[in-house]
Design a protein around this motif. Structure first.
Motif, PDB file in Angstrom:
ATOM      1  N   TYR A  53       0.815  -1.218   0.000  1.00  0.00           N
ATOM      2  CA  TYR A  53       0.000   0.000   0.000  1.00  0.00           C
ATOM      3  C   TYR A  53       0.846   1.266   0.000  1.00  0.00           C
ATOM      4  O   TYR A  53       0.324   2.363  -0.235  1.00  0.00           O
ATOM      5  N   ALA A  54       2.129   1.139   0.277  1.00  0.00           N
ATOM      6  CA  ALA A  54       3.062   2.276   0.200  1.00  0.00           C
ATOM      7  C   ALA A  54       2.545   3.529   0.916  1.00  0.00           C
ATOM      8  O   ALA A  54       2.502   4.631   0.354  1.00  0.00           O
ATOM      9  N   GLY A  55       2.099   3.339   2.150  1.00  0.00           N
ATOM     10  CA  GLY A  55       1.639   4.483   2.934  1.00  0.00           C
ATOM     11  C   GLY A  55       0.141   4.689   2.921  1.00  0.00           C
ATOM     12  O   GLY A  55      -0.373   5.503   3.685  1.00  0.00           O
ATOM     13  N   ALA A  56      -0.568   3.951   2.061  1.00  0.00           N
ATOM     14  CA  ALA A  56      -2.028   4.108   1.982  1.00  0.00           C
ATOM     15  C   ALA A  56      -2.751   2.956   2.676  1.00  0.00           C
ATOM     16  O   ALA A  56      -3.958   2.809   2.526  1.00  0.00           O
ATOM     17  N   GLY A  57      -2.010   2.147   3.434  1.00  0.00           N
ATOM     18  CA  GLY A  57      -2.617   1.059   4.194  1.00  0.00           C
ATOM     19  C   GLY A  57      -2.436   1.288   5.678  1.00  0.00           C
ATOM     20  O   GLY A  57      -1.517   1.982   6.110  1.00  0.00           O
ATOM     21  N   ALA A  58      -3.328   0.718   6.474  1.00  0.00           N
ATOM     22  CA  ALA A  58      -3.235   0.871   7.930  1.00  0.00           C
ATOM     23  C   ALA A  58      -3.559  -0.451   8.600  1.00  0.00           C
ATOM     24  O   ALA A  58      -4.454  -1.187   8.160  1.00  0.00           O
TER      25      ALA A  58
ATOM     26  N   ARG B 237      -5.168   9.337   4.099  1.00  0.00           N
ATOM     27  CA  ARG B 237      -4.586   8.701   2.912  1.00  0.00           C
ATOM     28  C   ARG B 237      -4.943   7.221   2.783  1.00  0.00           C
ATOM     29  O   ARG B 237      -4.618   6.594   1.791  1.00  0.00           O
ATOM     30  N   VAL B 238      -5.572   6.671   3.788  1.00  0.00           N
ATOM     31  CA  VAL B 238      -5.741   5.216   3.837  1.00  0.00           C
ATOM     32  C   VAL B 238      -6.839   4.738   2.894  1.00  0.00           C
ATOM     33  O   VAL B 238      -7.957   5.239   2.900  1.00  0.00           O
ATOM     34  N   THR B 239      -6.501   3.734   2.060  1.00  0.00           N
ATOM     35  CA  THR B 239      -7.486   3.109   1.184  1.00  0.00           C
ATOM     36  C   THR B 239      -7.650   1.623   1.490  1.00  0.00           C
ATOM     37  O   THR B 239      -8.568   0.991   0.986  1.00  0.00           O
ATOM     38  N   GLY B 240      -6.741   1.064   2.305  1.00  0.00           N
ATOM     39  CA  GLY B 240      -6.825  -0.355   2.643  1.00  0.00           C
ATOM     40  C   GLY B 240      -6.550  -0.604   4.103  1.00  0.00           C
ATOM     41  O   GLY B 240      -5.654   0.007   4.690  1.00  0.00           O
ATOM     42  N   LEU B 241      -7.343  -1.478   4.722  1.00  0.00           N
ATOM     43  CA  LEU B 241      -7.158  -1.821   6.136  1.00  0.00           C
ATOM     44  C   LEU B 241      -6.697  -3.272   6.252  1.00  0.00           C
ATOM     45  O   LEU B 241      -7.185  -4.147   5.529  1.00  0.00           O
ATOM     46  N   ILE B 242      -5.778  -3.509   7.174  1.00  0.00           N
ATOM     47  CA  ILE B 242      -5.189  -4.841   7.350  1.00  0.00           C
ATOM     48  C   ILE B 242      -5.452  -5.295   8.781  1.00  0.00           C
ATOM     49  O   ILE B 242      -4.842  -4.787   9.729  1.00  0.00           O
ATOM     50  N   ASP B 243      -6.364  -6.217   8.939  1.00  0.00           N
ATOM     51  CA  ASP B 243      -6.749  -6.730  10.253  1.00  0.00           C
ATOM     52  C   ASP B 243      -5.658  -7.678  10.760  1.00  0.00           C
ATOM     53  O   ASP B 243      -5.326  -8.664  10.097  1.00  0.00           O
ATOM     54  N   ILE B 244      -5.100  -7.376  11.949  1.00  0.00           N
ATOM     55  CA  ILE B 244      -4.031  -8.233  12.493  1.00  0.00           C
ATOM     56  C   ILE B 244      -4.481  -8.955  13.773  1.00  0.00           C
ATOM     57  O   ILE B 244      -3.650  -9.438  14.534  1.00  0.00           O
TER      58      ILE B 244
END
Length: 291
Positions: free
Chosen positions: A34-39, A54-61
């Motif tokens: 995501y190069a900075g656009a993921g969280a 800036r976030v367009t994608g979320l990553i559930d951990i």
């Protein structure tokens, strides 16, 4: 997909993808892609607080096995996605540092929020008015991270540097609390019991033959993030706990603590209150240590 639709709606349709990472490596790979656009998403408290522009994608951990609590060599190791409630209910956490974690976490927000919020999220968000960052600094907690390589760093050192840049490209895996032969205590002033802090303090002492052999003093919500006062800690070493000592230390804190104004409290009030809070916390910590 229901989660994606809900979250995306909250952010005006900007969130395009929602991922559930299977392990740390996959979370890191997605974050890099995501190069900075993921969280990263664990408890999601900050996601609810405001837009991540800036976030367009979320990553559930939350499913990568980072919700453990374990005693390690007299200390405590807590997985980054362990919730505040999980820690509050842990007998191991309750024993640590004279019960300091239970006390601090009990002072944070309300039960529904503690059910969501994670210890790793509190570390990464690092809100200046937060009680947990102040406690992490006072307790000498160490953050373990996976980024380009595995790394360890005292939380205190991270907060002195560009920690937000570090966290944008890393996964915090666990927080390690070192053993202390003594006890800590936490003091906080807020407009209500569940409100954020106008000022907080986390202090600890160890006693030997009635004298203080080590001391840790951190003040937070100044309105800046929690910071230790080494000069105050040194002034406590070798001294015998007494009302006269606490009064002397209170005056030293007022002289040395760096405080400021914000819309919630003034500099003069913070300076005066910092001395009072530190004295209260030290007195309670010394009493716990002696029993």
């Amino acid at each position: 997909m229901a989660i994606l639709r809900t979250v995306s709606a909250m952010y005006g349709g900007r969130i395009q993808r929602f991922h559930v990472a299977r392990d740390v490596e996959e979370a890191l790979s997605l974050l890099s892609a995501y190069a900075g656009a993921g969280a990263l998403l664990a408890g999601g408290v900050d996601l609810l607080r405001g837009p991540l522009v800036r976030v367009t994608g979320l990553i559930d951990i939350t499913r990568i096995g980072l919700s453990t609590v374990a005693e390690t060599r007299g200390g405590l190791t807590v997985g980054a996605t362990a919730t505040l409630t999980q820690l509050l209910e842990s007998p191991m956490a309750a024993r640590y540092g004279g019960g300091i974690l239970a006390q601090v976490l009990g002072d944070v927000a309300v039960p529904p929020l503690r059910n969501m919020a994670t210890i790793g999220g509190a570390l990464v968000s690092a809100h200046p008015w937060g009680d947990i960052p102040t406690a992490l600094v006072a307790l000498g907690a160490e953050a373990h991270l996976h980024g380009d390589k595995e790394a360890k760093s005292l939380v205190e050192d991270l907060y002195r540097g560009q920690f937000r840049k570090v966290f944008r490209s890393s996964v915090v895996t666990e927080i390690v609390f070192p053993p202390w032969e003594g006890a800590f205590a936490h003091e906080k002033v807020g407009r209500t019991r569940s409100d954020i802090a106008l000022l907080n303090a986390c202090c600890g002492v160890g006693l030997r033959d009635g004298s203080i052999v080590w001391a840790r003093v951190a003040v937070g919500a100044r309105p800046d993030r929690g910071e230790r006062l080494p000069e105050v800690e040194q002034a406590l070493q070798g001294r015998t706990p007494s009302d006269a000592l606490w009064k002397e230390i209170g005056e030293l804190v007022e002289a040395r603590v760096e405080v400021g104004d914000d819309r919630r409290a003034g500099r003069a009030w913070r300076r005066r209150t910092a001395g009072v809070l530190v004295c209260r916390a030290l007195k309670r910590a010394a009493r716990r240590t002696a029993t």
